[in-house]
Scaffold this active site. Structure first.
Site, short mmCIF file in Angstrom:
data_model
loop_
_atom_site.label_atom_id
_atom_site.label_comp_id
_atom_site.label_asym_id
_atom_site.label_seq_id
_atom_site.Cartn_x
_atom_site.Cartn_y
_atom_site.Cartn_z
N GLY A 35 39.48 32.93 46.83
CA GLY A 35 40.91 32.75 46.67
C GLY A 35 41.63 34.06 46.92
N CYS A 36 42.63 34.34 46.14
CA CYS A 36 43.44 35.55 46.30
C CYS A 36 42.56 36.80 46.30
CB CYS A 36 44.45 35.64 45.18
SG CYS A 36 45.33 37.20 45.11
N PHE A 37 42.61 37.56 47.39
CA PHE A 37 41.73 38.74 47.44
C PHE A 37 42.19 39.85 46.51
CE2 PHE A 37 43.64 39.62 51.98
CZ PHE A 37 44.89 39.93 51.43
#
Length: 197
Positions: A35-37
């Site tokens: 998901g969101c890095f």
């Protein structure tokens, strides 16, 4: 040779040995998508044995994509992190365990509040050994959760480093990062998944 000259010679020899040892440290790389890095970067950067974490993109069809291109979901890239680690200080198995603790392996549509193909969770393996370890870890997670996981496993593809402002975002923009993470419900969902399983 004076005592001082002998002292300096010893210092230079010690520095040479230290320098040679430093360059002989063998590191390896792991590539994960969760998901969101920003969140994955934060989760791995402080782990013992991890020497570097980069946020970026992998798995797509064009070279050197921008965040704006990837965020459309049309390039096939996935937000990912590339981890450089010292295998003498931490193992790939340890990294895998930490990976699972930071993803929702049951969601095929993305991670937490971020939905879309660019936010799915997965493991890119670099070697047959990494592939074998990842396959075993998937099996263990499926047994623990008593269901198939949606997390993908595939060979590593080119990794493109994200723009500088994305690197260590959780440190550069701490307040905004914390507001995003809380609003996304990431911690609550992770606790629900892993503390109940």
């Amino acid at each position: 040779m004076t005592a001082f000259t002998r002292f300096l010679t010893g210092v230079f020899l010690l520095m040479s040995v230290s320098s040679a040892y430093a360059t002989d440290v063998k590191t390896e790389k792991a590539l994960f998508a969760g998901g969101c890095f920003w969140c994955m970067h934060a989760a791995f950067e402080q782990l013992p044995g991890v020497t570097k974490v980069l946020s970026g993109y992998s798995g797509g069809t064009i070279e050197n994509p921008t965040y704006e291109q990837v965020s459309t979901g049309e390039t096939g890239h996935i937000e990912a992190i590339e981890i450089t680690y010292d295998p003498a200080k931490t193992s790939y198995d340890t990294l895998l365990e930490h990976f699972w603790e930071n993803v929702d392996p049951t969601d095929p549509r993305g991670q937490f509040c971020d939905k879309g193909s660019q936010y799915v969770a997965g493991i890119f393996y670099n070697t047959p050994e990494q592939q074998q370890a990842a396959e075993l870890s998937i099996k263990k997670v499926e047994e623990r959760l008593n269901r198939k996981v949606a997390t993908f496993l595939r060979p590593a593809q080119p990794f493109y480093e994200a723009e500088d402002y994305h690197q260590s975002y959780y440190q550069k923009n701490a307040l905004r990062y914390e507001l995003y993470k809380k609003g996304c419900g990431r911690d609550e969902k992770l606790e629900k998944i892993w503390n109940k399983s």
